[in-house]
Design an enzyme around this catalytic site. Structure first.
Site: not given
Ligand code: ASP
Length: 338
Positions: A198, A226-229, A249
């Site tokens: 990221t 899927r979704v991350g932070d 990150t």
């Protein structure tokens, strides 16, 4: 027992008191630094990104414009982990997450966005033109197209194509985020010098205004949807103009579970330096993960309202790019697990 009427009366009196009397122990927010622009971003991809941001910050432009323009540079590069050149999900589709936040608590975010070159700009458009903060998937794409963003072809970059073909050979569902010390484009457990994660960017402009942005293709070969932070305000990015800004990150799941960027900002509010705040947030993740901490990477960058910056990582290998002039400097981050 007090009656409801008495309770309401007492509450109103209490609130009126709060409005006039200063809170014991509550420090006034420090005055923001003025006249010294600064930009900090994640990884060595941040060097080019910072140059893009400095074109705006240097001549006295707005931090929000700088953090958008800066990470757009990375979104347009062939990078394993940001933009349409990124690695796909396990079904072979590139899905992008991004967010942006200004100096007035305005924020916008898109997640699982497909076929749009600059998700950070869609996030900004959402922030500025709608009453919402977050759009996902087909809805985010529909909004982007309605706003005039071009729908790009649904095809992988040559590097991503190769990496995906390699991954399919075993097709084990084992996404790996901690790739920065490896040699070639990640197809699972290996990465390379150009293959960082990221891009997150924090900036303060000459008027002391803070803003932040974050954009990623997320974990390579992730589960579809899927979704991350990175697009989650308070996890991948948070900006409080009275205190400072922070971004993350690394393994997004572990940043989300402790509200990473917000935690770093709250630690700065309690008086920690940006560096100490990042360190404490990383230590919290290490404590939560216990023995598994050595298998993941997480790192934070932070910038306070006085223009001081800092970073801290869980593992060796994280670097960040810092600019206080038009020449960005790459720094190796301190880390926890020696
Ligand atoms: N934080 C990103 C995610 O979990 C990926 C990364 O920074 O490596 O999607």
């Amino acid at each position: 027992m007090p009656s409801r009427r008495k309770f309401l009366h007492a509450s109103a009196a209490g609130l009126a008191g709060l409005a006039t009397a200063p809170l014991a122990g509550a420090a006034l927010p420090p005055a923001p630094a003025q006249g010294r622009p600064v930009v900090i971003s994640t990884w060595d991809a941040g060097l080019n990104a910072n140059r893009g941001a400095w074109k705006i910050l240097g001549p006295g432009g707005y931090a929000l414009d700088a953090v958008e323009a800066g990470v757009m540079v990375t979104e347009a590069e062939q990078n394993c982990c940001v933009g349409l050149g990124g690695n796909p999900d396990r079904d072979g589709i590139v899905t992008l997450d991004a967010c942006i936040m200004d100096d007035k608590y305005n924020c916008g975010s898109v997640a699982a966005l497909e076929r749009i070159r600059h998700p950070v700009s869609v996030a900004r458009r959402l922030m500025e033109r709608t009453p919402h903060v977050m759009l996902v998937g087909a809805g985010a794409q529909q909004f982007a197209v309605a706003q005039g963003f071009a729908l790009e072809p649904a095809q992988l970059s040559p590097d991503a194509e190769k990496a995906y073909a390699e991954w399919l050979k075993t097709s084990q569902y084992k996404p790996i985020i901690n790739i920065e010390n490896s040699k070639i484009r990640p197809t699972g457990p290996v990465g390379g010098p150009q293959n960082h994660d990221t891009i997150a960017m924090l900036a303060m402009d000459a008027q002391g205004r803070l803003s932040g942005s974050c954009t990623t293709s997320g974990m390579g070969f992730k589960m579809r949807g899927r979704v991350g932070d990175s697009p989650i305000i308070g996890a991948g990015l948070f900006v409080d103009p009275t205190v400072g800004a922070a971004a993350a990150t690394g393994q997004g799941e572990d940043v989300i579970r402790m509200a990473g960027a917000h935690t770093v900002v709250e630690l700065m509010r309690q008086g920690r330096s940006p560096q100490a705040a990042c360190r404490e947030a990383v230590a919290r993740i290490a404590a939560i993960k216990g023995a598994q901490a050595k298998d993941i990477q997480v790192a934070f960058i932070a910038l306070n309202a006085q223009g001081e910056s800092g970073s801290f990582a869980l593992q060796k290998g994280f670097s960040y790019s810092l600019s206080t002039t038009d020449t960005p400097v790459l720094h190796a981050s301190e880390f926890l697990l020696k």
